[in-house]
Design a protein around this motif. Sequence first.
Motif, PDB file in Angstrom:
ATOM      1  N   ALA A 187       0.836  -1.202   0.000  1.00 34.95           N
ATOM      2  CA  ALA A 187       0.000   0.000   0.000  1.00 34.95           C
ATOM      3  C   ALA A 187       0.872   1.254   0.000  1.00 34.95           C
ATOM      4  CB  ALA A 187      -0.921  -0.007   1.209  1.00 34.95           C
ATOM      5  N   ALA A 188       1.980   1.209   0.764  1.00 34.45           N
ATOM      6  CA  ALA A 188       2.896   2.359   0.754  1.00 34.45           C
ATOM      7  C   ALA A 188       3.543   2.529  -0.611  1.00 34.45           C
ATOM      8  CB  ALA A 188       3.962   2.169   1.825  1.00 34.45           C
ATOM      9  N   LEU A 189       3.818   1.399  -1.300  1.00 34.21           N
ATOM     10  CA  LEU A 189       4.386   1.491  -2.649  1.00 34.21           C
ATOM     11  C   LEU A 189       3.408   2.147  -3.608  1.00 34.21           C
ATOM     12  CD1 LEU A 189       6.264  -1.866  -3.230  1.00 34.21           C
ATOM     13  CD2 LEU A 189       7.206   0.416  -3.122  1.00 34.21           C
ATOM     14  N   VAL A 190       2.094   1.884  -3.430  1.00 35.96           N
ATOM     15  CA  VAL A 190       1.087   2.531  -4.286  1.00 35.96           C
ATOM     16  C   VAL A 190       1.186   4.042  -4.140  1.00 35.96           C
ATOM     17  CG1 VAL A 190      -1.378   2.825  -4.691  1.00 35.96           C
ATOM     18  CG2 VAL A 190      -0.497   0.596  -4.164  1.00 35.96           C
TER      19      VAL A 190
ATOM     20  N   PHE B 175      -6.487   2.364   5.892  1.00 32.46           N
ATOM     21  CA  PHE B 175      -7.360   3.505   5.579  1.00 32.46           C
ATOM     22  C   PHE B 175      -6.571   4.805   5.636  1.00 32.46           C
ATOM     23  CE2 PHE B 175     -10.444   6.772   6.373  1.00 32.46           C
ATOM     24  CZ  PHE B 175     -11.508   6.413   5.578  1.00 32.46           C
ATOM     25  N   CYS B 176      -5.712   4.950   6.648  1.00 30.58           N
ATOM     26  CA  CYS B 176      -4.954   6.200   6.771  1.00 30.58           C
ATOM     27  C   CYS B 176      -3.942   6.346   5.641  1.00 30.58           C
ATOM     28  CB  CYS B 176      -4.264   6.272   8.122  1.00 30.58           C
ATOM     29  SG  CYS B 176      -5.446   6.466   9.440  1.00 30.58           S
ATOM     30  N   LEU B 177      -3.343   5.223   5.216  1.00 29.73           N
ATOM     31  CA  LEU B 177      -2.440   5.292   4.061  1.00 29.73           C
ATOM     32  C   LEU B 177      -3.202   5.760   2.826  1.00 29.73           C
ATOM     33  CD1 LEU B 177      -0.184   2.121   4.264  1.00 29.73           C
ATOM     34  CD2 LEU B 177       0.566   4.453   4.072  1.00 29.73           C
ATOM     35  N   GLY B 178      -4.403   5.207   2.618  1.00 31.73           N
ATOM     36  CA  GLY B 178      -5.201   5.608   1.471  1.00 31.73           C
ATOM     37  C   GLY B 178      -5.582   7.073   1.540  1.00 31.73           C
ATOM     38  N   MET B 179      -5.948   7.535   2.748  1.00 32.33           N
ATOM     39  CA  MET B 179      -6.332   8.934   2.900  1.00 32.33           C
ATOM     40  C   MET B 179      -5.144   9.842   2.620  1.00 32.33           C
ATOM     41  SD  MET B 179      -8.087  10.710   6.165  1.00 32.33           S
ATOM     42  CE  MET B 179      -6.727  11.614   6.807  1.00 32.33           C
ATOM     43  N   PHE B 180      -3.971   9.446   3.107  1.00 35.85           N
ATOM     44  CA  PHE B 180      -2.758  10.231   2.843  1.00 35.85           C
ATOM     45  C   PHE B 180      -2.525  10.348   1.340  1.00 35.85           C
ATOM     46  CE2 PHE B 180       1.917  10.301   2.363  1.00 35.85           C
ATOM     47  CZ  PHE B 180       2.136  11.539   2.935  1.00 35.85           C
ATOM     48  N   GLY B 181      -2.699   9.233   0.620  1.00 34.10           N
ATOM     49  CA  GLY B 181      -2.506   9.267  -0.825  1.00 34.10           C
ATOM     50  C   GLY B 181      -3.496  10.180  -1.517  1.00 34.10           C
TER      51      GLY B 181
END
Lengths: 168, 100
Positions: free
Chosen positions: A19-22, B15-21
Amino acid sequence: MNIEQVLFGAFAFLTLLSAALVIFAKSPVSAAMALVSTFFFLAGIYVLLWAHTVAALQVLVYAGAIMVLFLFVIMLLNLGEEAPGPRLTLGRIAGGAAATGLLVVLSMAIAKVPNRVTTLSESAAHEFGTMKTIGTAIFTQWLLPFEAVSLLLLVAMVGAVVVAKSRI
Amino acid sequence: MVPINYYLFLAAALFCLGMFGVLVRRNALIVFMCVELMLNAANLTFLAFARMRGDSIGHVSAFFVIAVAAAEASIGLAIVIAVFRSRGSVNIEDIKTMKH
């Protein structure tokens, strides 16, 4: 440590890594590839939660259909790499702060969730998460939402054709 | 048995990673991918609570989320194609027509 904990740790680590790579990928194609691997590792997590049917749907619909659509659009648009902007802008710092704040609040709430898993009888545990159980629930209790979702998919299909067409 | 809180914490982190993106990335396609990450985090929460309660309602909810995500992806990508055709860019900072 038993095998379930080892598998959970490995899948969770790999899910968060991809997910971080995305997020930090330079080109959309590598982001899409990292997203495919995220979906596969999440399917592994779903199997650990005894949700075999949803894991199969995840691989078929997400990692298959939706990602093919994404890759098709990326190839169609023929984008180059994103021009590197300034490393730390105000917007990026604010985004990071918002995400971290939400994570802290959610973790505090999650820590209060009682860890009581309902013990199922042997026959119920055998039936849990199978296609039969979910199908029975969908076609008896949830029939109207199911029909609404099929209408939604039809509308989305027609709408996508209308929006993406060059001239109507 | 892994505690349910661990699954919920994984979902919160995803979810927080997605929100950050969504907040940080400028490419509309990658923003869409981050929305998919957030939908998957919601699915994981549904499934974790379904396992905790021992009923299949959470599985049905996850099924509906997947269907809605498919509809969202098709419409969103069609809009991206339409915008790219008229502006020649998918950078969301260049698309300011509706900004007041």
